[in-house]
Design an enzyme around this catalytic site. Structure first.
Site, short mmCIF file in Angstrom:
data_model
loop_
_atom_site.label_atom_id
_atom_site.label_comp_id
_atom_site.label_asym_id
_atom_site.label_seq_id
_atom_site.Cartn_x
_atom_site.Cartn_y
_atom_site.Cartn_z
N HIS A 25 0.82 -1.23 0.00
CA HIS A 25 0.00 0.00 0.00
C HIS A 25 0.84 1.27 0.00
O HIS A 25 0.31 2.36 -0.23
CB HIS A 25 -0.91 0.05 1.23
CG HIS A 25 -1.96 -1.00 1.25
ND1 HIS A 25 -2.79 -1.25 0.18
CD2 HIS A 25 -2.32 -1.90 2.22
CE1 HIS A 25 -3.62 -2.24 0.48
NE2 HIS A 25 -3.34 -2.66 1.70
N ASP A 64 -5.21 -12.48 4.00
CA ASP A 64 -6.41 -11.84 4.53
C ASP A 64 -7.63 -12.06 3.63
O ASP A 64 -8.70 -11.54 3.92
CB ASP A 64 -6.18 -10.34 4.81
CG ASP A 64 -5.33 -9.65 3.77
OD1 ASP A 64 -5.09 -10.25 2.70
OD2 ASP A 64 -4.91 -8.51 4.02
N ASP A 87 -3.47 -10.49 -2.04
CA ASP A 87 -3.90 -9.93 -0.75
C ASP A 87 -5.34 -9.42 -0.93
O ASP A 87 -5.72 -8.99 -2.01
CB ASP A 87 -2.96 -8.77 -0.38
CG ASP A 87 -3.22 -8.21 1.00
OD1 ASP A 87 -2.47 -8.54 1.93
OD2 ASP A 87 -4.19 -7.42 1.16
N HIS A 91 -6.67 -6.82 0.00
CA HIS A 91 -6.70 -5.39 -0.31
C HIS A 91 -6.01 -5.12 -1.65
O HIS A 91 -5.14 -5.89 -2.06
CB HIS A 91 -5.99 -4.59 0.80
CG HIS A 91 -6.54 -4.86 2.17
ND1 HIS A 91 -5.97 -5.78 3.04
CD2 HIS A 91 -7.61 -4.34 2.81
CE1 HIS A 91 -6.68 -5.80 4.17
NE2 HIS A 91 -7.68 -4.95 4.05
ZN LIG Z 1 -4.24 -6.88 3.00
#
Ligand SMILES: [Zn+2]
Length: 369
Positions: free
Chosen positions: A140, A265, A177, A179
């Protein structure tokens, strides 16, 4: 098959402090608990490798510190300096949702450098593939700031390292992931030397990124593939995403190296994600990546650890992926698999297939020419 593995105890010493999930304790209403991105999920992953015996089969790769030059290929000097100053002066929160503690700068440099050391070991032929269990995570972090628990974008730093120091011409990312891999995406947004692919939960984090129609610009137009699966997507939706979008995209692009920002996740038991993957699902996705890496790029496949917040389940997902990378299978069974497999919705749903079809259109339009 030789599989490299990166871990260092100092990765567990990056101190994210007290919080409730990711909200810092404030002495008023948020009672102090451990931060969701603490060391436990990673330590337990490493420990289960040892308990299973798989640890002994791995080629340990010693991480090194990234240099400032390595980091500056991706990040601004201001960002680097901000992290260094915060780390020297007792730490604090910075950017979006990111804690930097005393000493976190050096640990973040060792995290990026650990991923680079793994890439070097693959390039030299010392190992066939590798898992870098590093921390803090990276995907990120943007050019100018820390975001979402990530300080430096390890995946983009290693990508630039491969392109510039190993003279590769084309690399690819498959970020699974839960995200969106916004940091990696930004680093190669207008650049076709990397095909950046991210499969993630629709509009989760960052909420405004990761949409299908965000497919890159300029030279990078069509070289960024986002597959924002709806919350509740299970194993079959992920497998179909790989079959219909990711594998065909890789086959069109023909990378020389595949990097997987690897978060667990998207598992059924994650406290942040709302997806339903389980260990057999991760095994199958890993197998597909190994096969395509063998087909296209001499098996060069590097996983770098990102999220995954279930203390109970992250270790089993990590073991499943590491076993698949090695081609060995320990006698450790996933004690949660039966429950996760029996959840309703593991098969693909029409609204999930719609998203996959939209992403497939981007691949067909720009890559499958
Ligand atoms: Zn994540």
């Amino acid at each position: 098959m030789k599989t490299g593995f990166v871990w260092h105890e100092s990765y567990a010493w990056h101190d994210t402090g007290t919080a409730a999930l990711f909200v810092s304790a404030d002495g008023k209403t948020v009672q102090p608990d451990s931060h969701v991105e603490d060391s436990e999920t990673k330590r337990r992953f490493r420990n289960l490798l040892e308990m299973s015996g798989v640890w002994d089969q791995l080629t340990k790769i010693k991480p090194r510190m990234a240099t400032e030059k390595d980091i500056l290929r991706v990040h601004s000097p201001e960002h680097l300096e901000n992290i260094k100053q915060l780390s020297e002066n007792g730490g604090g929160t910075t950017g979006i949702l990111t804690v930097v503690a005393q000493g976190s700068y050096e640990i973040a440099m060792l995290s990026a450098g650990g991923v680079m050391a793994a890439a070097d070991a693959i390039m030299s032929g010392e190992v066939n593939n590798a898992y870098a269990l590093v921390r803090p995570p990276g995907h990120h972090a943007t050019r100018d700031e820390a975001q979402g628990f990530c300080i430096f974008c390890n995946s983009a730093v290693v990508g630039r390292h491969l392109l510039e120091q190993h003279n590769l011409k084309k690399i690819a990312y498959v970020d699974w992931d839960v995200h969106h891999g916004n940091g990696t995406e930004q680093a190669f947004w207008d650049d076709n030397t990397a095909l950046t692919i991210s499969v993630h939960q629709d509009r989760f984090y960052p909420p405004d990124r990761g949409l299908v129609e965000q497919y890159g610009e300029g030279d990078g137009e069509g070289y960024n593939i986002n597959i924002p699966l709806p919350p509740g997507s299970g194993v079959e939706a992920y497998i179909e995403t790989f079959k219909q979008v990711i594998i065909p995209a890789l086959r069109c692009y023909r990378p020389e190296f595949i990097i997987v920002p690897s978060g667990f996740d998207a598992s059924a038991f994650d406290p942040l994600g709302r997806m339903m993957l389980h260990t057999d699902g991760y095994r199958e996705l890993t197998k597909m990546l190994i096969d395509i890496a063998n087909e296209l790029c001499e098996g060069r496949l590097l996983m770098c650890h990102e999220g995954g917040y279930s203390r109970a389940y992250t270790p089993f997902c990590g073991l499943a992926v590491t076993e698949t990378l090695t081609g060995l299978r320990s006698d450790v069974e996933d004690p949660f698999l039966e429950v996760a497999s029996a959840m309703g919705g593991q098969d693909i749903q029409p609204h999930q297939q719609q998203v996959i079809a939209l992403a497939k259109d981007v691949v067909d339009k720009y890559l499958n020419k």
